[in-house]
Design a protein around this motif. Structure first.
Motif, PDB file in Angstrom:
ATOM      1  N   ALA A   1      12.381  52.001  23.553  1.00 15.97           N
ATOM      2  CA  ALA A   1      12.168  50.679  24.131  1.00 15.97           C
ATOM      3  C   ALA A   1      12.656  50.644  25.576  1.00 15.97           C
ATOM      4  CB  ALA A   1      12.887  49.623  23.292  1.00 15.97           C
ATOM      5  N   ARG A   2      13.775  51.284  25.854  1.00 13.74           N
ATOM      6  CA  ARG A   2      14.266  51.365  27.231  1.00 13.74           C
ATOM      7  C   ARG A   2      13.320  52.199  28.094  1.00 13.74           C
ATOM      8  NH1 ARG A   2      19.099  50.637  29.198  1.00 13.74           N
ATOM      9  NH2 ARG A   2      19.293  52.764  30.036  1.00 13.74           N
ATOM     10  N   ALA A   3      12.806  53.282  27.515  1.00 15.55           N
ATOM     11  CA  ALA A   3      11.910  54.164  28.271  1.00 15.55           C
ATOM     12  C   ALA A   3      10.605  53.469  28.629  1.00 15.55           C
ATOM     13  CB  ALA A   3      11.624  55.423  27.461  1.00 15.55           C
ATOM     14  N   PHE A   4      10.111  52.625  27.740  1.00 10.83           N
ATOM     15  CA  PHE A   4       8.812  51.982  27.952  1.00 10.83           C
ATOM     16  C   PHE A   4       8.939  50.557  28.494  1.00 10.83           C
ATOM     17  CE2 PHE A   4       7.527  55.482  25.306  1.00 10.83           C
ATOM     18  CZ  PHE A   4       6.222  55.751  25.704  1.00 10.83           C
ATOM     19  N   PHE A   5      10.149  50.146  28.844  1.00 13.11           N
ATOM     20  CA  PHE A   5      10.344  48.756  29.275  1.00 13.11           C
ATOM     21  C   PHE A   5       9.500  48.417  30.498  1.00 13.11           C
ATOM     22  CE2 PHE A   5      12.492  45.295  31.485  1.00 13.11           C
ATOM     23  CZ  PHE A   5      12.725  44.406  30.448  1.00 13.11           C
ATOM     24  N   ASP A   6       9.363  49.365  31.447  1.00 11.38           N
ATOM     25  CA  ASP A   6       8.581  49.104  32.666  1.00 11.38           C
ATOM     26  C   ASP A   6       7.218  49.772  32.631  1.00 11.38           C
ATOM     27  OD1 ASP A   6       9.344  51.744  32.907  1.00 11.38           O
ATOM     28  OD2 ASP A   6      10.019  51.589  34.986  1.00 11.38           O
ATOM     29  N   ASP A   7       6.809  50.240  31.460  1.00  6.64           N
ATOM     30  CA  ASP A   7       5.501  50.872  31.326  1.00  6.64           C
ATOM     31  C   ASP A   7       4.399  49.825  31.570  1.00  6.64           C
ATOM     32  OD1 ASP A   7       3.891  53.292  30.010  1.00  6.64           O
ATOM     33  OD2 ASP A   7       3.100  51.421  29.187  1.00  6.64           O
ATOM     34  N   PRO A   8       3.398  50.127  32.389  1.00 14.57           N
ATOM     35  CA  PRO A   8       2.385  49.117  32.720  1.00 14.57           C
ATOM     36  C   PRO A   8       1.701  48.495  31.499  1.00 14.57           C
ATOM     37  CG  PRO A   8       2.199  50.997  34.194  1.00 14.57           C
ATOM     38  CD  PRO A   8       3.203  51.382  33.150  1.00 14.57           C
ATOM     39  N   LEU A   9       1.448  49.296  30.477  1.00 17.26           N
ATOM     40  CA  LEU A   9       0.787  48.759  29.295  1.00 17.26           C
ATOM     41  C   LEU A   9       1.693  47.785  28.557  1.00 17.26           C
ATOM     42  CD1 LEU A   9      -1.786  48.906  27.561  1.00 17.26           C
ATOM     43  CD2 LEU A   9      -0.692  50.727  26.241  1.00 17.26           C
ATOM     44  N   GLN A  10       2.966  48.125  28.431  1.00 14.25           N
ATOM     45  CA  GLN A  10       3.890  47.246  27.721  1.00 14.25           C
ATOM     46  C   GLN A  10       4.206  45.989  28.537  1.00 14.25           C
ATOM     47  OE1 GLN A  10       4.110  48.080  24.731  1.00 14.25           O
ATOM     48  NE2 GLN A  10       3.375  50.179  25.036  1.00 14.25           N
ATOM     49  N   VAL A  11       4.274  46.122  29.847  1.00 13.16           N
ATOM     50  CA  VAL A  11       4.502  44.951  30.695  1.00 13.16           C
ATOM     51  C   VAL A  11       3.344  43.973  30.559  1.00 13.16           C
ATOM     52  CG1 VAL A  11       4.712  44.160  33.091  1.00 13.16           C
ATOM     53  CG2 VAL A  11       5.998  46.164  32.311  1.00 13.16           C
ATOM     54  N   TRP A  12       2.122  44.500  30.482  1.00 13.18           N
ATOM     55  CA  TRP A  12       0.957  43.627  30.316  1.00 13.18           C
ATOM     56  C   TRP A  12       0.934  43.006  28.926  1.00 13.18           C
ATOM     57  CZ3 TRP A  12      -3.342  43.791  27.044  1.00 13.18           C
ATOM     58  CH2 TRP A  12      -4.379  42.899  27.364  1.00 13.18           C
ATOM     59  N   ALA A  13       1.248  43.796  27.911  1.00 13.62           N
ATOM     60  CA  ALA A  13       1.197  43.299  26.537  1.00 13.62           C
ATOM     61  C   ALA A  13       2.337  42.334  26.233  1.00 13.62           C
ATOM     62  CB  ALA A  13       1.244  44.469  25.554  1.00 13.62           C
ATOM     63  N   LEU A  14       3.507  42.606  26.819  1.00 15.35           N
ATOM     64  CA  LEU A  14       4.706  41.802  26.548  1.00 15.35           C
ATOM     65  C   LEU A  14       5.268  41.319  27.888  1.00 15.35           C
ATOM     66  CD1 LEU A  14       6.304  44.327  24.017  1.00 15.35           C
ATOM     67  CD2 LEU A  14       4.959  42.283  23.446  1.00 15.35           C
ATOM     68  N   PRO A  15       4.659  40.319  28.489  1.00 15.29           N
ATOM     69  CA  PRO A  15       5.023  39.925  29.865  1.00 15.29           C
ATOM     70  C   PRO A  15       6.399  39.278  29.992  1.00 15.29           C
ATOM     71  CG  PRO A  15       3.367  38.442  28.958  1.00 15.29           C
ATOM     72  CD  PRO A  15       3.494  39.568  27.994  1.00 15.29           C
ATOM     73  N   ASP A  16       6.966  38.782  28.920  1.00 12.72           N
ATOM     74  CA  ASP A  16       8.281  38.149  28.975  1.00 12.72           C
ATOM     75  C   ASP A  16       9.364  39.225  28.960  1.00 12.72           C
ATOM     76  OD1 ASP A  16      10.621  36.736  28.725  1.00 12.72           O
ATOM     77  OD2 ASP A  16       9.982  35.528  27.017  1.00 12.72           O
ATOM     78  N   ALA A  17       9.951  39.482  30.125  1.00 23.81           N
ATOM     79  CA  ALA A  17      10.973  40.532  30.221  1.00 23.81           C
ATOM     80  C   ALA A  17      12.203  40.215  29.378  1.00 23.81           C
ATOM     81  CB  ALA A  17      11.384  40.729  31.683  1.00 23.81           C
ATOM     82  N   GLY A  18      12.435  38.942  29.103  1.00 27.05           N
ATOM     83  CA  GLY A  18      13.597  38.560  28.328  1.00 27.05           C
ATOM     84  C   GLY A  18      13.519  38.958  26.863  1.00 27.05           C
ATOM     85  N   THR A  19      12.312  39.098  26.342  1.00 28.35           N
ATOM     86  CA  THR A  19      12.141  39.459  24.927  1.00 28.35           C
ATOM     87  C   THR A  19      11.540  40.848  24.743  1.00 28.35           C
ATOM     88  OG1 THR A  19       9.923  38.447  24.851  1.00 28.35           O
ATOM     89  CG2 THR A  19      11.808  37.039  24.283  1.00 28.35           C
ATOM     90  N   ARG A  20      11.159  41.507  25.833  1.00 27.98           N
ATOM     91  CA  ARG A  20      10.411  42.763  25.719  1.00 27.98           C
ATOM     92  C   ARG A  20      11.219  43.864  25.040  1.00 27.98           C
ATOM     93  NH1 ARG A  20       9.134  44.449  31.109  1.00 27.98           N
ATOM     94  NH2 ARG A  20       7.856  42.569  31.123  1.00 27.98           N
ATOM     95  N   GLN A  21      12.478  44.033  25.417  1.00 24.22           N
ATOM     96  CA  GLN A  21      13.280  45.103  24.829  1.00 24.22           C
ATOM     97  C   GLN A  21      13.377  44.939  23.309  1.00 24.22           C
ATOM     98  OE1 GLN A  21      14.724  47.825  26.201  1.00 24.22           O
ATOM     99  NE2 GLN A  21      15.853  48.487  24.372  1.00 24.22           N
TER     100      GLN A  21
END
Length: 207
Positions: free
Chosen positions: A27-47
């Protein structure tokens, strides 16, 4: 820090006891991954959501098959699906686990994840192959050769059994890394509604 290969460490198949640690690192490794940022735009809940998603993938799909490799600190791991297993029908347990995760997601997120799944499924090759479903290293431990180390066991197995391998690369900067391990770009996938571009990559077995 010493380069990873210079230290005495163990690369081994992951066990169920490793799932939480690997999911957290991924989850830490993919936190700034473009696909995950698009899929999970809320940085507060993404991790938290990524940890739940990787936990599900590891616990009910990859680890039971013995095809996830990790290091002694469990900060890097390669999540593989063996030939003939990708796209298999969910077991009842997997269905229950997926339903639990879906209840934690809002409708917009579920829609974006559905779009990702649809375009990736449409592009997925049909010949039997090893599928790299995830490769990640905790950012605090990157650039030490760990990703290459956990990737190698299944690539060697694929070569020994004359089996190809496939992945979708979600970062342009990672394409060269996979090319150094024998993968070649075969095309791109564009996620709709402003989503990112993915690179499909195929690896023929080495003699």
């Amino acid at each position: 820090m010493l380069p990873y290969r210079a230290a005495v460490r163990t690369i081994r198949p992951a066990e169920l006891a490793d799932v939480d640690a690997i999911a957290r690192a991924h989850a830490r490794a993919f936190f700034d991954d473009p696909l995950q940022v698009w899929a999970l735009p809320d940085a507060g809940t993404r991790q938290n959501l990524l940890e739940q998603m990787f936990t599900l993938l590891l616990r009910v799909v990859c680890v039971p098959r013995g095809t996830t490799w990790t290091d002694s600190e469990r900060v890097s791991a390669a999540l593989w699906v063996p030939p003939g297993s990708w796209g298999a029908t969910l077991t009842p347990e997997q269905g229950r686990e997926l339903a639990t995760l879906e209840r934690a997601l809002d409708a917009a997120t579920l829609h974006r994840l559905g779009q990702i799944n649809a375009v990736m499924h449409a592009a997925h090759p049909t010949p039997p192959h090893w599928y790299l479903q995830g490769l990640g290293t905790d950012p605090d431990f990157q650039r030490q050769g760990r990703a290459s180390a956990v990737l190698t066991p299944v690539l060697e197995l694929a070569d020994a059994s004359a089996a190809p391998a496939y992945l979708e690369c979600t970062k342009a900067t990672n394409v060269a890394f996979y090319e150094s391990h024998g993968f070649a770009v075969t095309g791109t996938i564009t996620v709709p509604d402003g989503g990112p571009t993915l690179w499909t990559m195929w690896r023929e077995p080495r003699a």
